[in-house]
Design a protein around this motif. Structure first.
Motif, PDB file in Angstrom:
ATOM      1  N   LEU A 127      -0.904  -0.640   9.326  1.00  0.00           N
ATOM      2  CA  LEU A 127      -1.350  -0.305   7.972  1.00  0.00           C
ATOM      3  C   LEU A 127      -1.575   1.191   7.781  1.00  0.00           C
ATOM      4  CD1 LEU A 127      -3.919  -3.203   7.544  1.00  0.00           C
ATOM      5  CD2 LEU A 127      -1.816  -2.934   6.202  1.00  0.00           C
ATOM      6  N   GLY A 128      -1.613   1.939   8.876  1.00  0.00           N
ATOM      7  CA  GLY A 128      -1.935   3.358   8.770  1.00  0.00           C
ATOM      8  C   GLY A 128      -3.370   3.602   8.361  1.00  0.00           C
ATOM      9  N   ALA A 129      -4.274   2.709   8.771  1.00  0.00           N
ATOM     10  CA  ALA A 129      -5.673   2.804   8.360  1.00  0.00           C
ATOM     11  C   ALA A 129      -6.345   4.015   8.996  1.00  0.00           C
ATOM     12  CB  ALA A 129      -6.426   1.533   8.753  1.00  0.00           C
ATOM     13  N   ALA A 130      -7.228   4.644   8.230  1.00  0.00           N
ATOM     14  CA  ALA A 130      -7.961   5.798   8.750  1.00  0.00           C
ATOM     15  C   ALA A 130      -8.865   5.402   9.908  1.00  0.00           C
ATOM     16  CB  ALA A 130      -8.779   6.443   7.633  1.00  0.00           C
ATOM     17  N   CYS A 131      -9.331   4.157   9.914  1.00  0.00           N
ATOM     18  CA  CYS A 131     -10.172   3.684  11.010  1.00  0.00           C
ATOM     19  C   CYS A 131     -10.225   2.166  10.988  1.00  0.00           C
ATOM     20  CB  CYS A 131     -11.594   4.262  10.920  1.00  0.00           C
ATOM     21  SG  CYS A 131     -12.528   3.750   9.455  1.00  0.00           S
ATOM     22  N   LEU A 132     -10.615   1.605  12.120  1.00  0.00           N
ATOM     23  CA  LEU A 132     -10.929   0.185  12.243  1.00  0.00           C
ATOM     24  C   LEU A 132     -12.437   0.074  12.354  1.00  0.00           C
ATOM     25  CD1 LEU A 132     -10.191  -2.825  12.713  1.00  0.00           C
ATOM     26  CD2 LEU A 132     -10.066  -2.286  15.166  1.00  0.00           C
ATOM     27  N   VAL A 133     -13.081  -0.514  11.354  1.00  0.00           N
ATOM     28  CA  VAL A 133     -14.533  -0.645  11.354  1.00  0.00           C
ATOM     29  C   VAL A 133     -14.940  -1.690  12.393  1.00  0.00           C
ATOM     30  CG1 VAL A 133     -16.540  -1.348   9.999  1.00  0.00           C
ATOM     31  CG2 VAL A 133     -14.754   0.071   8.954  1.00  0.00           C
ATOM     32  N   MET A 134     -15.912  -1.309  13.215  1.00  0.00           N
ATOM     33  CA  MET A 134     -16.365  -2.171  14.306  1.00  0.00           C
ATOM     34  C   MET A 134     -17.791  -2.641  14.032  1.00  0.00           C
ATOM     35  SD  MET A 134     -13.812  -2.226  16.512  1.00  0.00           S
ATOM     36  CE  MET A 134     -14.485  -2.645  18.130  1.00  0.00           C
ATOM     37  N   VAL A 135     -17.939  -3.926  13.691  1.00  0.00           N
ATOM     38  CA  VAL A 135     -19.250  -4.576  13.617  1.00  0.00           C
ATOM     39  C   VAL A 135     -19.446  -5.242  14.967  1.00  0.00           C
ATOM     40  CG1 VAL A 135     -20.633  -6.317  12.441  1.00  0.00           C
ATOM     41  CG2 VAL A 135     -19.061  -4.884  11.127  1.00  0.00           C
TER      42      VAL A 135
ATOM     43  N   VAL B 174       0.833  -1.200   0.000  1.00  0.00           N
ATOM     44  CA  VAL B 174       0.000   0.000   0.000  1.00  0.00           C
ATOM     45  C   VAL B 174       0.870   1.253   0.000  1.00  0.00           C
ATOM     46  CG1 VAL B 174      -1.656   1.325   1.355  1.00  0.00           C
ATOM     47  CG2 VAL B 174      -1.972  -1.137   1.087  1.00  0.00           C
ATOM     48  N   ARG B 175       1.875   1.245   0.840  1.00  0.00           N
ATOM     49  CA  ARG B 175       2.756   2.412   0.976  1.00  0.00           C
ATOM     50  C   ARG B 175       3.488   2.692  -0.338  1.00  0.00           C
ATOM     51  NH1 ARG B 175       5.091   0.618   4.965  1.00  0.00           N
ATOM     52  NH2 ARG B 175       6.947  -0.296   3.988  1.00  0.00           N
ATOM     53  N   GLU B 176       4.040   1.660  -0.952  1.00  0.00           N
ATOM     54  CA  GLU B 176       4.801   1.862  -2.176  1.00  0.00           C
ATOM     55  C   GLU B 176       3.918   2.250  -3.351  1.00  0.00           C
ATOM     56  OE1 GLU B 176       7.183  -1.637  -2.753  1.00  0.00           O
ATOM     57  OE2 GLU B 176       8.661  -1.013  -1.226  1.00  0.00           O
ATOM     58  N   ALA B 177       2.636   1.880  -3.288  1.00  0.00           N
ATOM     59  CA  ALA B 177       1.700   2.266  -4.345  1.00  0.00           C
ATOM     60  C   ALA B 177       1.177   3.688  -4.161  1.00  0.00           C
ATOM     61  CB  ALA B 177       0.528   1.285  -4.387  1.00  0.00           C
ATOM     62  N   GLY B 178       1.471   4.290  -3.012  1.00  0.00           N
ATOM     63  CA  GLY B 178       1.004   5.638  -2.750  1.00  0.00           C
ATOM     64  C   GLY B 178      -0.470   5.722  -2.404  1.00  0.00           C
ATOM     65  N   LEU B 179      -1.034   4.613  -1.890  1.00  0.00           N
ATOM     66  CA  LEU B 179      -2.448   4.576  -1.532  1.00  0.00           C
ATOM     67  C   LEU B 179      -2.652   4.863  -0.053  1.00  0.00           C
ATOM     68  CD1 LEU B 179      -3.600   1.320  -3.396  1.00  0.00           C
ATOM     69  CD2 LEU B 179      -3.841   3.689  -4.183  1.00  0.00           C
ATOM     70  N   ARG B 180      -3.833   5.379   0.266  1.00  0.00           N
ATOM     71  CA  ARG B 180      -4.288   5.456   1.656  1.00  0.00           C
ATOM     72  C   ARG B 180      -5.093   4.199   1.972  1.00  0.00           C
ATOM     73  NH1 ARG B 180      -5.556  10.267  -0.642  1.00  0.00           N
ATOM     74  NH2 ARG B 180      -7.721   9.625  -0.957  1.00  0.00           N
ATOM     75  N   VAL B 181      -5.085   3.790   3.233  1.00  0.00           N
ATOM     76  CA  VAL B 181      -5.977   2.723   3.693  1.00  0.00           C
ATOM     77  C   VAL B 181      -7.175   3.410   4.337  1.00  0.00           C
ATOM     78  CG1 VAL B 181      -6.260   0.704   5.167  1.00  0.00           C
ATOM     79  CG2 VAL B 181      -4.068   1.120   4.020  1.00  0.00           C
ATOM     80  N   SER B 182      -8.298   3.414   3.619  1.00  0.00           N
ATOM     81  CA  SER B 182      -9.474   4.151   4.084  1.00  0.00           C
ATOM     82  C   SER B 182     -10.132   3.480   5.281  1.00  0.00           C
ATOM     83  CB  SER B 182     -10.489   4.321   2.953  1.00  0.00           C
ATOM     84  OG  SER B 182     -10.791   3.079   2.340  1.00  0.00           O
ATOM     85  N   SER B 183      -9.961   2.165   5.408  1.00  0.00           N
ATOM     86  CA  SER B 183     -10.475   1.451   6.576  1.00  0.00           C
ATOM     87  C   SER B 183      -9.860   0.067   6.617  1.00  0.00           C
ATOM     88  CB  SER B 183     -12.010   1.319   6.530  1.00  0.00           C
ATOM     89  OG  SER B 183     -12.404   0.362   5.553  1.00  0.00           O
ATOM     90  N   LEU B 184      -9.911  -0.521   7.810  1.00  0.00           N
ATOM     91  CA  LEU B 184      -9.616  -1.938   7.969  1.00  0.00           C
ATOM     92  C   LEU B 184     -10.858  -2.591   8.546  1.00  0.00           C
ATOM     93  CD1 LEU B 184      -7.614  -4.329   7.907  1.00  0.00           C
ATOM     94  CD2 LEU B 184      -7.016  -3.759  10.277  1.00  0.00           C
ATOM     95  N   CYS B 185     -11.322  -3.633   7.882  1.00  0.00           N
ATOM     96  CA  CYS B 185     -12.474  -4.405   8.341  1.00  0.00           C
ATOM     97  C   CYS B 185     -11.975  -5.759   8.843  1.00  0.00           C
ATOM     98  CB  CYS B 185     -13.471  -4.641   7.210  1.00  0.00           C
ATOM     99  SG  CYS B 185     -14.315  -3.152   6.633  1.00  0.00           S
ATOM    100  N   ARG B 186     -12.371  -6.225   9.971  1.00  0.00           N
ATOM    101  CA  ARG B 186     -13.161  -5.488  10.898  1.00  0.00           C
ATOM    102  C   ARG B 186     -12.830  -5.944  12.304  1.00  0.00           C
ATOM    103  NH1 ARG B 186     -18.079  -8.920   8.507  1.00  0.00           N
ATOM    104  NH2 ARG B 186     -17.660 -10.797   9.703  1.00  0.00           N
ATOM    105  N   GLY B 187     -13.142  -5.074  13.246  1.00  0.00           N
ATOM    106  CA  GLY B 187     -13.119  -5.441  14.646  1.00  0.00           C
ATOM    107  C   GLY B 187     -14.553  -5.629  15.115  1.00  0.00           C
ATOM    108  N   GLY B 188     -14.707  -5.791  16.422  1.00  0.00           N
ATOM    109  CA  GLY B 188     -16.050  -5.907  16.977  1.00  0.00           C
ATOM    110  C   GLY B 188     -16.386  -7.292  17.476  1.00  0.00           C
TER     111      GLY B 188
END
Length: 287
Positions: A95-103, A49-63
């Motif tokens: 991962l530098g994710a913007a958030c951890l999605v919680m279901v 992800v880092r080398e591609a220059g992408l952001r990680v908008s979320s990681l699914c999932r916790g909860g």
């Protein structure tokens, strides 16, 4: 706002393939799933992800904090759920994710897709209390690691087996005791489009909106309602007013397309991304 691919939309792609697909289609962000990251390797996924220059908008999932009922077995199940969520927070941090999605989980003893057994608890209020208890443990842990927990309300049809939080109002209420940097909410069109108080609650959520996920609500729903998430424009949701409300609330993050649909999964992933981009421009973005 910028368009993001949730990895589950192109489910047969590995992390490496999904990252490459995002780059080829000019996307700037990707939403990842823990099991796919584990298969690729956490460090390798972060590097890709880092080398591609992408952001990680979320990681699914916790909860799934409602595991186990009363008694010693229930306490052990709850402790195991907390430990798994701590691992998820650590993964999101790397991962530098913007958030951890919680279901957050359904009623104790109800297993998605399986018949009910005699061990099911029907105490909905207690299940919701268990979610609040777990959040009190996990929010500080996430905050120390720079990770935001994003509470996702799910459509009420999933209350029994996946999420005892069904409305954005409930999610916001749960988030308020914690700093905005620690706990936010997800606005997922599939799950909240029906809510008569949606726009009021989007405004109330404000800067706590940690993720905006889009897909359509198909009609009729398939036998497996989990797969009723369709491509934008193929169902009944009016996206533009929701997008306007999310923007007005101050959200500046990515718009993540998350589709669970057998036909979409069977299609050529590159064609899916091309359609996704076109529908985003035509249907999701307000004119």
């Amino acid at each position: 706002m910028s368009l993001s691919l949730n990895q589950w939309t192109t489910r047969r792609w590995t992390v490496a393939e999904a990252v490459d697909g995002c780059v080829r289609h000019g996307l700037e962000a990707i939403g990842l799933w823990r099991q796919e990251v584990a298969q690729q390797g956490l460090a390798e996924s972060a590097k890709l992800v880092r080398e591609a220059g992408l952001r990680v908008s979320s990681l699914c999932r916790g909860g799934f904090l409602t595991a186990g009922g009363p008694g010693e077995d229930g306490r052990r199940a709850f402790a195991a759920a907390l430990e798994d969520n701590r691992r998820a927070v650590d993964e999101a941090a790397e991962l530098g994710a913007a958030c951890l999605v919680m279901v957050v989980g359904g009623l104790p003893g109800v297993v998605p897709g399986e018949p009910l057994s005699g061990a099911v608890s029907k105490d909905l209020a207690a299940a919701r209390e268990r979610v609040a208890e777990g959040l009190a443990v996990l929010a500080p842990y996430a905050g120390e690691r720079g990770v935001k927990l994003a509470l996702e309300p799910l459509h009420p049809v999933y209350c029994a087996d996946r999420a005892v939080i069904s409305t954005l109002e409930q999610a916001v209420d749960l988030s308020l005791p914690y700093p905005v940097e620690q706990v936010g909410v997800v606005v997922d069109t599939f799950h909240v489009w029906w809510d008569p108080r949606l726009f009021e609650q989007i405004a109330r959520a404000g800067e706590r909106i940690a993720s905006y996920q889009v897909c359509d609500f198909l009609h009729p729903l398939p036998a497996d309602v989990l797969l009723g998430r369709g491509m934008m424009g193929d169902g009944v949701i009016d996206f533009a007013p929701i997008t306007r409300a999310v923007l007005a609330a101050g959200y500046t993050g990515d718009v993540e397309v998350e589709i669970f649909n057998a036909d979409v999964w069977a299609a050529d992933p590159d064609e899916v991304l091309a359609t996704m981009k076109a529908r985003y421009a035509e249907v999701v973005v307000p004119s």
